[in-house]
Design a protein around this motif. Structure first.
Motif, PDB file in Angstrom:
ATOM      1  N   UNK A 191       0.827  -1.194   0.000  1.00  5.68           N
ATOM      2  CA  UNK A 191       0.000   0.000   0.000  1.00  5.68           C
ATOM      3  C   UNK A 191       0.871   1.258   0.000  1.00  5.68           C
ATOM      4  N   UNK A 192       0.294   2.371  -0.468  1.00  9.05           N
ATOM      5  CA  UNK A 192       0.976   3.665  -0.419  1.00  9.05           C
ATOM      6  C   UNK A 192      -0.045   4.775  -0.630  1.00  9.05           C
ATOM      7  N   UNK A 193       0.299   5.983  -0.156  1.00  6.45           N
ATOM      8  CA  UNK A 193      -0.530   7.167  -0.358  1.00  6.45           C
ATOM      9  C   UNK A 193       0.253   8.385   0.134  1.00  6.45           C
ATOM     10  N   UNK A 194      -0.292   9.565  -0.089  1.00 11.02           N
ATOM     11  CA  UNK A 194       0.286  10.803   0.433  1.00 11.02           C
ATOM     12  C   UNK A 194      -0.856  11.778   0.720  1.00 11.02           C
ATOM     13  N   UNK A 195      -0.632  12.664   1.709  1.00 10.47           N
ATOM     14  CA  UNK A 195      -1.686  13.595   2.100  1.00 10.47           C
ATOM     15  C   UNK A 195      -1.062  14.745   2.884  1.00 10.47           C
ATOM     16  N   UNK A 196      -1.899  15.765   3.178  1.00 13.29           N
ATOM     17  CA  UNK A 196      -1.445  16.958   3.876  1.00 13.29           C
ATOM     18  C   UNK A 196      -2.037  17.019   5.270  1.00 13.29           C
ATOM     19  N   UNK A 197      -1.314  17.704   6.173  1.00 16.13           N
ATOM     20  CA  UNK A 197      -1.814  18.002   7.498  1.00 16.13           C
ATOM     21  C   UNK A 197      -1.411  19.409   7.902  1.00 16.13           C
ATOM     22  N   UNK A 198      -1.835  19.831   9.084  1.00 17.55           N
ATOM     23  CA  UNK A 198      -1.507  21.179   9.554  1.00 17.55           C
ATOM     24  C   UNK A 198      -1.326  21.161  11.066  1.00 17.55           C
ATOM     25  N   UNK A 199      -0.710  22.208  11.582  1.00 18.84           N
ATOM     26  CA  UNK A 199      -0.540  22.345  13.028  1.00 18.84           C
ATOM     27  C   UNK A 199      -0.779  23.789  13.444  1.00 18.84           C
ATOM     28  N   UNK A 216       0.684  22.625  21.380  1.00 18.33           N
ATOM     29  CA  UNK A 216       0.667  22.491  19.924  1.00 18.33           C
ATOM     30  C   UNK A 216      -0.266  21.346  19.529  1.00 18.33           C
ATOM     31  N   UNK A 217      -1.129  21.635  18.572  1.00 21.99           N
ATOM     32  CA  UNK A 217      -2.048  20.642  18.006  1.00 21.99           C
ATOM     33  C   UNK A 217      -1.592  20.279  16.600  1.00 21.99           C
ATOM     34  N   UNK A 218      -1.505  18.979  16.313  1.00 22.76           N
ATOM     35  CA  UNK A 218      -1.213  18.471  14.974  1.00 22.76           C
ATOM     36  C   UNK A 218      -2.447  17.761  14.444  1.00 22.76           C
ATOM     37  N   UNK A 219      -2.863  18.119  13.247  1.00 22.52           N
ATOM     38  CA  UNK A 219      -4.113  17.603  12.697  1.00 22.52           C
ATOM     39  C   UNK A 219      -3.989  16.141  12.270  1.00 22.52           C
ATOM     40  N   UNK A 256      -8.876   3.360   2.815  1.00 23.43           N
ATOM     41  CA  UNK A 256      -8.665   4.684   3.400  1.00 23.43           C
ATOM     42  C   UNK A 256      -8.366   4.544   4.881  1.00 23.43           C
ATOM     43  N   UNK A 257      -7.602   5.498   5.408  1.00 20.75           N
ATOM     44  CA  UNK A 257      -7.240   5.501   6.828  1.00 20.75           C
ATOM     45  C   UNK A 257      -6.843   6.913   7.222  1.00 20.75           C
ATOM     46  N   UNK A 258      -6.672   7.136   8.510  1.00 19.64           N
ATOM     47  CA  UNK A 258      -6.245   8.432   9.013  1.00 19.64           C
ATOM     48  C   UNK A 258      -5.079   8.255   9.975  1.00 19.64           C
ATOM     49  N   UNK A 259      -4.008   9.030   9.774  1.00 23.07           N
ATOM     50  CA  UNK A 259      -2.994   9.161  10.809  1.00 23.07           C
ATOM     51  C   UNK A 259      -3.569  10.078  11.881  1.00 23.07           C
ATOM     52  N   UNK A 260      -3.313   9.811  13.158  1.00 21.74           N
ATOM     53  CA  UNK A 260      -4.052  10.491  14.220  1.00 21.74           C
ATOM     54  C   UNK A 260      -3.640  11.936  14.436  1.00 21.74           C
ATOM     55  N   UNK A 261      -4.590  12.715  14.971  1.00 19.98           N
ATOM     56  CA  UNK A 261      -4.243  14.042  15.457  1.00 19.98           C
ATOM     57  C   UNK A 261      -3.694  13.918  16.880  1.00 19.98           C
ATOM     58  N   UNK A 262      -2.997  14.967  17.329  1.00 17.16           N
ATOM     59  CA  UNK A 262      -2.376  14.932  18.648  1.00 17.16           C
ATOM     60  C   UNK A 262      -2.347  16.326  19.246  1.00 17.16           C
ATOM     61  N   UNK A 263      -2.267  16.379  20.564  1.00 15.71           N
ATOM     62  CA  UNK A 263      -2.173  17.633  21.308  1.00 15.71           C
ATOM     63  C   UNK A 263      -1.106  17.449  22.377  1.00 15.71           C
ATOM     64  N   UNK A 280       6.255  17.159  29.964  1.00 15.99           N
ATOM     65  CA  UNK A 280       5.322  17.223  28.839  1.00 15.99           C
ATOM     66  C   UNK A 280       4.218  16.188  29.019  1.00 15.99           C
ATOM     67  N   UNK A 281       3.077  16.501  28.429  1.00 13.15           N
ATOM     68  CA  UNK A 281       1.946  15.573  28.364  1.00 13.15           C
ATOM     69  C   UNK A 281       1.427  15.599  26.937  1.00 13.15           C
ATOM     70  N   UNK A 282       1.313  14.411  26.320  1.00 14.22           N
ATOM     71  CA  UNK A 282       0.838  14.340  24.935  1.00 14.22           C
ATOM     72  C   UNK A 282      -0.308  13.341  24.828  1.00 14.22           C
ATOM     73  N   UNK A 283      -1.365  13.773  24.160  1.00 17.80           N
ATOM     74  CA  UNK A 283      -2.485  12.891  23.806  1.00 17.80           C
ATOM     75  C   UNK A 283      -2.443  12.647  22.304  1.00 17.80           C
ATOM     76  N   UNK A 284      -2.583  11.390  21.912  1.00 19.33           N
ATOM     77  CA  UNK A 284      -2.611  11.029  20.498  1.00 19.33           C
ATOM     78  C   UNK A 284      -3.864  10.203  20.222  1.00 19.33           C
ATOM     79  N   UNK A 285      -4.601  10.588  19.212  1.00 23.32           N
ATOM     80  CA  UNK A 285      -5.911  10.008  18.914  1.00 23.32           C
ATOM     81  C   UNK A 285      -5.789   8.707  18.112  1.00 23.32           C
ATOM     82  N   UNK A 286      -5.120   7.717  18.717  1.00 14.23           N
ATOM     83  CA  UNK A 286      -4.907   6.456  18.002  1.00 14.23           C
ATOM     84  C   UNK A 286      -6.190   5.667  17.784  1.00 14.23           C
ATOM     85  N   UNK A 287      -7.263   5.999  18.492  1.00  9.83           N
ATOM     86  CA  UNK A 287      -8.511   5.263  18.313  1.00  9.83           C
ATOM     87  C   UNK A 287      -9.137   5.480  16.940  1.00  9.83           C
TER      88      UNK A 287
END
Length: 418
Positions: A191-199, A216-219, A256-263, A280-287
C-alpha cells in the motif's frame, strides 16, 4: 544578569532526553512531531540527528485458534509457540530554522509514524502475520510570530506538512499449496498514499528564567486514496475451489485511513542556577485506527475486505518529566522519566512502557552543539486474544502472551548555529 546567563544556557537541556525517548507503546508512533528547533535562540540553525531503537518484544504461549483452511490457513499448532516480534529501527531528523525580527520559521524532515513487526513464518500465528512494515516520510514547514505580553513573550504558531506512507503485510493464507507443491501459501498486501496536514499552537516564554510553556495541536492526516495490490500468486490450486477469492493473481486494491491528530503540552523552567526542570503531556488520537479493509478496485468486495490491517487501538497518552544541569560552558546533561500508555486493549502487544533517558550536550565552540543520549525501558506484560469492539471481532485467529520486555535506544545529533 548572572542568573539570566545561567538560565538561558540551560534552555537546550530540555531537548536532550527527547532525542532518546521513542514512543513504542503508542500505536505506530516513531519520532512523532517535534518542532522544538523553532524555539532556538539563534537567528539560523541547522540540525541533523538519528535515533536507533532496539525493542525486544518476545511472544509466547502462541495458539492457532482458527485452524480451518478456508479462513485460517490450516492448523499451525505444530509450529513454534514463541516468536521474536520486533525489529530494530532508526528514525532520522533534519531541520533548518531561520529567524527575522519577531518571526521564526522551521522546515524539517522526519518520520513520525511507522512499524516493523517480523515474527516470521515458522510460528503458530503465521496466519495472522508473517511480517508487517509501515514507513512514513514527513516534510514540514512551521512559523511563529512573537510579541511582548507581560514579563515575557507570547508566540503564535502555525504550519503545514506533507506526509507520505507506504507499507506491506504478509501472512500465511493456506498451507494447502505447500502440501501440493503449488506455492508457499503466503499472501502479500502492498500500500501507499500521500496527504497533507496542519498544526497550530501557542507558546509563552520568559527568557531570563528559561521558562517556556507551549501547546501544539497536529491535525489528522487523511489517507483517502490508499492504493496497492494484494499478491495471491503463491496461493494456487487446490485452494481456489474452496472459495471465490481470486487466488493465483495480483489484485489492485484501495482503502482509506487516518494518521491520528495529537495535542502536546510542554513546560520547562529554570529552578536554580544552572538547573532546569521540564515536562510534557501528549495525547494522540490512536482510536481513529481500528480496522483498515482493502477492497478490489473492480468487482465485489468480500466481507472485511480482500485484506485488512486490524489494529483496534485506543488513545495514547505520553507523560515525561526530568531535570537538566549545565556543568560548564561546554558540557550539559539531563535525565528524564517517561510513561507511555499502551494502545492495545486486549488485542496486540502494545502495552504500557516506562523509560529512563539520559543525555549530554557538548559545545566545542559557541556555534556548534553535539548531543548524545540513551534510554532504557520496560515494555510491560500482557496478552492478546479475541475481543469484540464496535461490533467487529478481532483476534479470533491466534492468541498469545508476553512478559516484561526491555527496550533500549541511543541517539545522536549535531546542530550548527549562526
Amino acid at each position: 544578569m548572572a542568573s539570566r546567563v545561567v538560565s538561558v544556557g540551560a534552555v537546550s537541556l530540555a531537548l536532550l532526553p527527547s532525542l532518546a525517548q521513542p514512543s513504542l507503546a503508542g500505536g505506530l508512533d516513531r519520532g512523532g512531531y517535534n518542532i522544538d528547533q523553532l524555539f532556538d535562540a539563534s537567528q539560523f540553525s541547522v540540525q541533523s540527528g538519528v535515533i536507533y531503537v532496539m525493542p525486544q518484544r518476545k511472544l509466547k504461549n502462541v495458539q492457532d485458534i482458527d485452524t480451518s483452511f478456508g479462513t485460517g490457513g490450516g492448523n499451525l499448532n505444530g509450529r513454534s509457540h514463541s516468536a521474536d516480534e520486533t525489529e530494530d529501527y532508526a528514525v532520522p531528523y533534519f531541520g533548518l530554522k531561520a529567524g527575522y525580527g519577531d518571526v521564526d520559521c522551521l522546515v524539517d524532515y522526519s518520520e513520525p509514524f511507522g512499524a516493523h513487526i517480523n515474527p516470521g513464518i515458522n510460528w503458530a500465528g503465521a496466519n495472522n502475520n508473517i511480517e508487517t512494515k509501515i514507513t512514513t516520510r514527513n516534510y514540514g514547514a512551521t512559523c511563529s510570530y512573537k510579541f511582548d505580553v507581560g514579563p515575557g513573550q507570547l508566540r503564535l504558531i502555525g504550519g503545514t506538512f506533507y506526509q507520505e506512507v507506504e507499507g506491506f503485510k504478509t501472512r500465511l493464507a493456506s498451507t494447502l499449496p505447500i502440501a501440493f507443491g503449488t506455492g508457499t501459501g503466503v499472501g502479500r498486501l502492498d500500500l501507499s498514499d500521500e496527504a497533507w496536514g496542519w498544526r497550530a499552537g501557542v507558546a509563552y516564554e520568559i527568557p531570563e528564567y528559561a521558562l517556556r510553556a507551549s501547546l501544539v495541536y497536529n491535525s489528522r492526516v487523511k489517507y483517502d486514496n490508499l492504493t496497492g495490490t494484494v499478491d495471491l500468486t503463491q496461493i494456487t490450486a487446490p485452494v481456489a475451489p474452496l472459495n471465490g477469492l481470486p487466488y493465483g493473481t495480483v489484485v489492485p486494491v484501495s482503502g482509506s485511513a487516518e494518521a491520528p491528530d495529537s495535542l502536546e503540552l510542554k513546560v520547562q523552567s529554570g529552578i536554580a542556577p544552572d538547573w532546569l526542570a521540564f515536562g510534557s503531556v501528549k495525547w494522540t488520537n490512536w482510536s481513529v485506527l481500528q480496522t483498515v479493509p482493502f477492497c478490489p478496485t473492480t468487482g465485489a468486495c468480500p466481507v472485511g475486505g480482500l485484506a485488512s490491517l486490524d489494529l483496534a487501538y485506543r488513545d495514547g497518552w505520553t507523560v515525561t518529566g526530568g531535570v537538566g544541569h549545565k556543568f560548564n560552558d561546554q558540557w550539559s546533561g539531563a535525565v528524564s522519566l517517561t510513561w507511555d500508555r499502551g494502545t492495545s486493549d486486549g488485542y496486540g502487544s502494545q502495552t504500557d512502557t516506562w523509560m529512563v533517558g539520559v543525555g549530554a550536550s557538548y559545545s566545542p565552540v559557541e556555534n556548534v552543539e553535539w548531543r548524545l543520549a540513551g534510554a532504557l525501558g520496560v515494555m510491560t506484560s500482557g496478552e492478546s486474544g479475541t475481543i469484540v469492539k464496535d461490533g467487529i471481532t478481532y483476534g479470533d485467529d491466534v492468541t498469545y502472551s508476553f512478559g516484561n520486555d526491555l527496550i533500549a535506544a541511543i541517539s545522536t545529533s549535531i546542530k550548527i548555529k549562526f
